[in-house]
Design a protein around this motif. Sequence first.
Motif, PDB file in Angstrom:
ATOM      1  N   LYS A 153      14.963  -5.431   7.008  1.00 39.78           N
ATOM      2  CA  LYS A 153      14.230  -3.627   7.076  1.00 39.78           C
ATOM      3  C   LYS A 153      15.242  -2.881   5.387  1.00 39.78           C
ATOM      4  CE  LYS A 153      15.980  -2.247  10.026  1.00 39.78           C
ATOM      5  NZ  LYS A 153      16.222  -3.364  11.398  1.00 39.78           N
ATOM      6  N   GLU A 154      16.224  -3.252   4.602  1.00 40.98           N
ATOM      7  CA  GLU A 154      16.539  -2.730   3.880  1.00 40.98           C
ATOM      8  C   GLU A 154      15.489  -3.407   2.637  1.00 40.98           C
ATOM      9  OE1 GLU A 154      21.132  -1.603   0.777  1.00 40.98           O
ATOM     10  OE2 GLU A 154      20.906  -2.620   2.891  1.00 40.98           O
ATOM     11  N   MET A 155      15.465  -4.085   2.507  1.00 34.57           N
ATOM     12  CA  MET A 155      15.103  -5.247   1.748  1.00 34.57           C
ATOM     13  C   MET A 155      12.708  -4.866   1.569  1.00 34.57           C
ATOM     14  SD  MET A 155      14.058  -9.634   1.472  1.00 34.57           S
ATOM     15  CE  MET A 155      15.910  -9.721   0.480  1.00 34.57           C
ATOM     16  N   PHE A 156      12.961  -4.435   2.277  1.00 30.63           N
ATOM     17  CA  PHE A 156      11.297  -3.758   1.869  1.00 30.63           C
ATOM     18  C   PHE A 156      11.114  -2.770   1.733  1.00 30.63           C
ATOM     19  CE2 PHE A 156       9.829  -7.446   4.918  1.00 30.63           C
ATOM     20  CZ  PHE A 156       8.717  -7.056   4.644  1.00 30.63           C
ATOM     21  N   ALA A 157      13.009  -1.913   2.078  1.00 28.13           N
ATOM     22  CA  ALA A 157      12.478  -0.761   1.791  1.00 28.13           C
ATOM     23  C   ALA A 157      12.720  -0.565   0.073  1.00 28.13           C
ATOM     24  CB  ALA A 157      13.854   0.331   2.809  1.00 28.13           C
ATOM     25  N   SER A 158      14.165  -1.430  -0.061  1.00 27.42           N
ATOM     26  CA  SER A 158      14.101  -1.276  -1.612  1.00 27.42           C
ATOM     27  C   SER A 158      12.760  -1.978  -2.673  1.00 27.42           C
ATOM     28  CB  SER A 158      15.187  -2.433  -2.097  1.00 27.42           C
ATOM     29  OG  SER A 158      15.204  -2.926  -3.613  1.00 27.42           O
ATOM     30  N   ALA A 159      11.936  -2.810  -1.704  1.00 32.18           N
ATOM     31  CA  ALA A 159      10.863  -2.578  -2.661  1.00 32.18           C
ATOM     32  C   ALA A 159       9.745  -1.853  -2.680  1.00 32.18           C
ATOM     33  CB  ALA A 159      10.321  -4.633  -2.042  1.00 32.18           C
ATOM     34  N   ILE A 160       9.562  -1.817  -2.144  1.00 37.20           N
ATOM     35  CA  ILE A 160       8.815  -0.228  -2.126  1.00 37.20           C
ATOM     36  C   ILE A 160       9.278   0.802  -2.877  1.00 37.20           C
ATOM     37  CG2 ILE A 160       7.977   1.618  -0.450  1.00 37.20           C
ATOM     38  CD1 ILE A 160       7.950   0.155   1.773  1.00 37.20           C
ATOM     39  N   HIS A 161      10.379   0.811  -2.882  1.00 40.61           N
ATOM     40  CA  HIS A 161      11.033   1.896  -4.020  1.00 40.61           C
ATOM     41  C   HIS A 161      10.143   1.161  -5.466  1.00 40.61           C
ATOM     42  CE1 HIS A 161      13.167   4.441  -7.135  1.00 40.61           C
ATOM     43  NE2 HIS A 161      13.614   3.118  -7.409  1.00 40.61           N
ATOM     44  N   ALA A 162      10.808  -0.150  -5.541  1.00 37.80           N
ATOM     45  CA  ALA A 162      10.687  -0.544  -6.306  1.00 37.80           C
ATOM     46  C   ALA A 162       9.360  -1.215  -6.826  1.00 37.80           C
ATOM     47  CB  ALA A 162      11.202  -1.928  -7.004  1.00 37.80           C
ATOM     48  N   GLY A 163       7.857  -0.837  -6.276  1.00 32.60           N
ATOM     49  CA  GLY A 163       6.696  -1.234  -6.645  1.00 32.60           C
ATOM     50  C   GLY A 163       5.691  -0.064  -6.404  1.00 32.60           C
ATOM     51  N   SER A 164       7.286   1.307  -6.864  1.00 32.15           N
ATOM     52  CA  SER A 164       6.069   2.756  -6.354  1.00 32.15           C
ATOM     53  C   SER A 164       6.346   3.477  -8.024  1.00 32.15           C
ATOM     54  CB  SER A 164       6.959   2.989  -5.518  1.00 32.15           C
ATOM     55  OG  SER A 164       8.072   3.791  -6.106  1.00 32.15           O
ATOM     56  N   PRO A 165       5.225   4.087  -8.361  1.00 31.41           N
ATOM     57  CA  PRO A 165       5.635   4.840  -9.500  1.00 31.41           C
ATOM     58  C   PRO A 165       7.134   5.866  -9.552  1.00 31.41           C
ATOM     59  CG  PRO A 165       3.863   5.055  -8.582  1.00 31.41           C
ATOM     60  CD  PRO A 165       4.480   4.896  -7.171  1.00 31.41           C
ATOM     61  N   ARG A 166       7.986   5.525  -9.031  1.00 31.97           N
ATOM     62  CA  ARG A 166       9.612   6.344  -8.694  1.00 31.97           C
ATOM     63  C   ARG A 166      10.462   5.035  -8.852  1.00 31.97           C
ATOM     64  NH1 ARG A 166      10.628  10.861  -5.725  1.00 31.97           N
ATOM     65  NH2 ARG A 166       7.991  11.854  -5.227  1.00 31.97           N
ATOM     66  N   ARG A 167       9.693   4.152  -9.468  1.00 32.88           N
ATOM     67  CA  ARG A 167      10.688   2.628  -9.693  1.00 32.88           C
ATOM     68  C   ARG A 167      11.957   3.440 -11.048  1.00 32.88           C
ATOM     69  NH1 ARG A 167       6.204   1.492 -12.552  1.00 32.88           N
ATOM     70  NH2 ARG A 167       5.698   0.195  -9.856  1.00 32.88           N
ATOM     71  N   THR A 168      11.147   3.917 -11.941  1.00 34.92           N
ATOM     72  CA  THR A 168      12.464   4.636 -12.445  1.00 34.92           C
ATOM     73  C   THR A 168      13.416   5.645 -12.097  1.00 34.92           C
ATOM     74  OG1 THR A 168      10.671   5.999 -13.788  1.00 34.92           O
ATOM     75  CG2 THR A 168      10.642   3.711 -14.560  1.00 34.92           C
ATOM     76  N   GLY A 169      13.213   5.743 -11.042  1.00 29.92           N
ATOM     77  CA  GLY A 169      13.819   6.862 -10.961  1.00 29.92           C
ATOM     78  C   GLY A 169      14.975   6.137  -9.883  1.00 29.92           C
ATOM     79  N   LEU A 227       1.123  -1.487  -0.142  1.00 32.25           N
ATOM     80  CA  LEU A 227      -0.220  -0.001  -0.206  1.00 32.25           C
ATOM     81  C   LEU A 227       0.757   0.938  -0.012  1.00 32.25           C
ATOM     82  CD1 LEU A 227      -2.604  -1.224   2.492  1.00 32.25           C
ATOM     83  CD2 LEU A 227      -3.269  -0.927   0.050  1.00 32.25           C
ATOM     84  N   TYR A 228       1.644   1.299   0.719  1.00 27.07           N
ATOM     85  CA  TYR A 228       3.182   1.945   0.931  1.00 27.07           C
ATOM     86  C   TYR A 228       3.446   2.826  -0.732  1.00 27.07           C
ATOM     87  CZ  TYR A 228       2.016   2.413   5.794  1.00 27.07           C
ATOM     88  OH  TYR A 228       2.068   2.292   7.240  1.00 27.07           O
ATOM     89  N   ALA A 229       3.777   1.337  -0.807  1.00 28.36           N
ATOM     90  CA  ALA A 229       4.416   1.442  -2.293  1.00 28.36           C
ATOM     91  C   ALA A 229       2.907   2.380  -3.665  1.00 28.36           C
ATOM     92  CB  ALA A 229       4.820   0.679  -2.755  1.00 28.36           C
TER      93      ALA A 229
END
Length: 513
Positions: free
Chosen positions: A219-235, A200-202
């Motif tokens: 924690k880092e794995m979750f942070a990376s996954a939230i980024h990769a699953g978000s609209p910002r994934r290309t950034g 949901l956060y992603a």
Amino acid sequence: MRNILLAWIGKDDHEAARDAPGKVSRLAAAVSSRSITFDEVVIVNDLKKKDAEEWLATTLKPRARAELRLCHHQLKSPVDYESIYRGALAAIRETLERHGPHTRLHFLLNSGTEAMGAVWLLVGKSRYPATLVAVAKESQQLVEVPVPFNLAAEFLPEVLRADAPSLEQVLGDRAPPSSAFKDIRGTSAAIRAALDQARLYAAGPPYPVLIEGETGTGKEMFASAIHAGSPRRTGPYLPLNCGALAKELIESELFGHEKGAFTGAQEKKPGAFRTANGGTLFLDEVGELPLEAQVKLLRVLEVGKVRSVGGTKEETIDVRIIAATHRNLLDQVACGQFREDLYYRLAVGTLFLPPLRERTGDIGELIDVLMRRTNEDLQKVGLPSKELSTGARPLLLGHSWPGNVRELLNTLKRCAMLTPGPLIDEVVAGAAIRPGAKKNRLALDPDGPLPEGFELPMLLASVEAAYIQKALEQCGKNKSRAAALLGLNSRQTMDNRLEAAERLLKHHARVTP
């Protein structure tokens, strides 16, 4: 490590005592066995105390090669699974409380009813890993019963995974699955809840997220996954460990610096916020930031602008912040070590990652996944793959994993390095679990130098708890006498001090990698 046998009194035990005094029951054969040596035999029963003690004295004690202990539990009937299950668990817990979690448990399958044997099998292959034994009919010798599977590790996760799609369909308000989270494994309720939140956060607006959890929980794995699953994934996605930054360079690392801003600044540096512009900045161990840096981080979050060290102009940036900590930041706020206003800026979205000891149903799947990863590493250097023996696997499943998934992975790597052949046995697995751990890490040595990481409150708590326990043992568990021996004014004072010391030591064990 103490070997303990747990068994129910069976029908043949009653018959042998009543009708055929010379007959050897299965339980009697087990306690007199020379093939497996036990330190103690715990006999679970629903007899009246007097009858049980009388039966024990006349039937088992003359034959026993180990200490015998009765554990009473009232049954609805000898085939009532619920009451048998509760009785088995009560006996196991009482045994582990007396002897400690590293006790080697054995369950006797063929003393008592078939329902009793079935319960021992289920418990021994799921909740409390144990060696299953039985008395052979012909030889009357106690033998180990090979059962080469583990319910928690092999069957239950498959059932839960099979149910997952239908659950997702029923709970239509859940965020849609994302391949970004495919590497985060687990089917326990705790990890599924964390995954649901993270998805949901992603998918939502790029608000800050604060991830809390013990060291090694991912924690880092979750942070990376939230980024990769978000609209910002290309950034860009930029991880930064705040605890590893030199205090005098923190502002430069975060906000950049101009050429000549300080001694050694020979060229301009953009800093983490500018580097992550348009993407996500992961601030790991954010609780380690000094208060001066917290003030400047707060301003960036408030106005969305950064100014380099030595610079005169502010620059607008568009960065999503995901922060993580193994500490309790609200406790740090209360102690004045973390700014309250910064905490609430970071904790727009909060995510707590459960420790591995609360995800016991996931350990089997994680072992399989991490063992495959370890074998890939072996294959890269031309070494053969390894697998866990049926004796090694229960040791790993039964460990509490204070270092969480990171400790599990490192233990499997250690097992692989220590095993020359293809099969990792229980000896290697036992040696690989937290090697070199010392029983008394906080030894008192006032004449020697203080070691790195020395913590006086932990030492005092350790000493206080040890001496109270010693006094209790010396006084036969009489609390009033123990308190007097220690010079304390009451047993309540002693109880309070012991509880406080143990609470502090347990908290220290949870947060120390």
